[in-house]
Design an enzyme around this catalytic site. Structure first.
Site, PDB file in Angstrom:
ATOM      1  N   GLU A  20      47.618  53.979 -25.053  1.00 14.18           N
ATOM      2  CA  GLU A  20      46.877  53.372 -23.910  1.00 14.18           C
ATOM      3  C   GLU A  20      47.506  54.021 -22.544  1.00 14.18           C
ATOM      4  OE1 GLU A  20      45.303  51.169 -22.715  1.00 14.18           O
ATOM      5  OE2 GLU A  20      44.598  49.520 -24.057  1.00 14.18           O
ATOM      6  N   ASN A 160      41.921  43.750 -18.504  1.00 13.38           N
ATOM      7  CA  ASN A 160      41.784  45.078 -18.699  1.00 13.38           C
ATOM      8  C   ASN A 160      40.874  45.696 -17.504  1.00 13.38           C
ATOM      9  OD1 ASN A 160      42.454  46.820 -20.636  1.00 13.38           O
ATOM     10  ND2 ASN A 160      41.918  45.543 -22.112  1.00 13.38           N
ATOM     11  N   ASP A 212      37.358  47.906 -22.333  1.00 16.39           N
ATOM     12  CA  ASP A 212      38.751  48.071 -22.493  1.00 16.39           C
ATOM     13  C   ASP A 212      39.054  48.884 -21.096  1.00 16.39           C
ATOM     14  OD1 ASP A 212      41.260  48.507 -23.244  1.00 16.39           O
ATOM     15  OD2 ASP A 212      40.816  48.710 -25.563  1.00 16.39           O
TER      16      ASP A 212
END
Length: 306
Positions: A20, A160, A212
């Site tokens: 991430e 997100n 995302d």
């Protein structure tokens, strides 16, 4: 328009469970990112492939740096400052907690975060067990004076997709939980760091995957990683899909512009628990003929722990 997709090797021999938060540091010509459950921050210089990693006392999900190179990280129990050193382990004495919200439930942590173009750090929280569909997550602002705001957006399940338009007049935010799958746009007051009217920007229920992590390019278009959809999707400022890039991973997680000319989209990914392929959990460099903008560092001065 031609597209090239290259796995960033030898950045790491094994895949990440939850890769991430990629962030390009132009002064180092280096890419940073995290593996959340491994509690690791990674760094690679693509020119020579040299890779480093640091393990933290708790999960680190999002981060930025100040002008002096001190790390500001959103973790499990709050926001922390840390100076990265020669050791591959950051100890409790080498970092300092700066602020923490009152978490309304157990098992929470920070999730997605980035600075606005004026250097304030924005980050949201979530309940880690997504099966609970708990909407107690919220978005916070940490300003240059070291003040953590009250919740500015609440009732989020899986916060997100933060991004800011090039003119700083719009802020983007998504909820990537399967029960939500929406991206919103907010009027943004850059001088005050305040958000105004909220509107639906994209309903991802109409597209493959879930929204995302994201990035905004120099033209003001919004790129989102379609988690579970194996795609990068580019939406114009009007919310119209105008590009779609298929990726060799099932769960792309976040993208960030970088490279010498900011013409590369670096994309992290998640390794699913079942049915993972050889590319899942790795980092990719996508060149698609589009240019991005540098990420602003945190505008405040962080304390140096240790």
């Amino acid at each position: 328009m031609s597209v090239s997709i290259e796995r960033l090797e030898p950045s790491r021999a094994t895949s990440h469970a939850v890769g991430e938060s990629p962030l390009w540091r132009a002064d180092e010509q280096a890419l940073y990112w995290v593996d959340i459950p491994a509690r690791q921050l990674h760094r690679v210089t693509p020119a020579d492939g040299i890779h480093r990693q640091w393990t933290f006392p708790e999960q680190i999900a999002c981060f930025t740096f100040d002008a002096a190179g001190t790390l500001l990280a959103g973790c499990e129990s709050g926001l922390f400052a840390a100076r990265l050193g020669a050791s591959d382990t950051v100890t409790e004495s080498q970092w300092q907690r700066l602020a923490a919200p009152a978490f309304p439930a157990s098992g929470m942590r920070f999730n997605d975060g980035r600075c606005d173009r004026q250097g304030r750090f924005w980050a949201g929280t979530m309940v880690q067990d997504m099966s609970l569909v708990s909407d107690v997550g919220a978005l916070f602002r940490y300003d240059a004076e070291g003040r953590l705001s009250a919740p500015l957006v609440d009732r989020l399940v899986t916060q997100n997709g933060l991004g800011f338009s090039p003119d700083s007049r719009t802020m983007y935010l998504s909820d990537s939980h399967p029960a939500r799958r929406r991206v919103w746009a907010f009027d943004f007051d850059a001088e005050r760091g305040a958000i105004g009217a909220q509107r639906l920007f994209v309903d991802m229920n109409d597209y493959p995957g879930r929204p995302d992590g994201a990035a905004v390019d120099a033209d003001g278009a919004y790129w989102t990683c379609a988690n579970d959809g194996s795609r990068l999707l580019r939406f114009t400022p009007a919310g119209v899909l105008d590009r779609e890039i298929v990726l060799p991973v099932s769960k792309p997680s976040m993208c960030a512009f970088g490279g010498r000319d900011f013409d590369t989209l670096f994309v992290t990914s998640i390794r699913p628990g079942v049915g993972a392929n050889e590319h899942d959990g790795h980092v990719f460099a996508v060149r698609c003929g589009v240019q991005g903008l540098p990420e602003a560092p945190y505008a405040g001065a962080l304390p140096v722990a240790g």
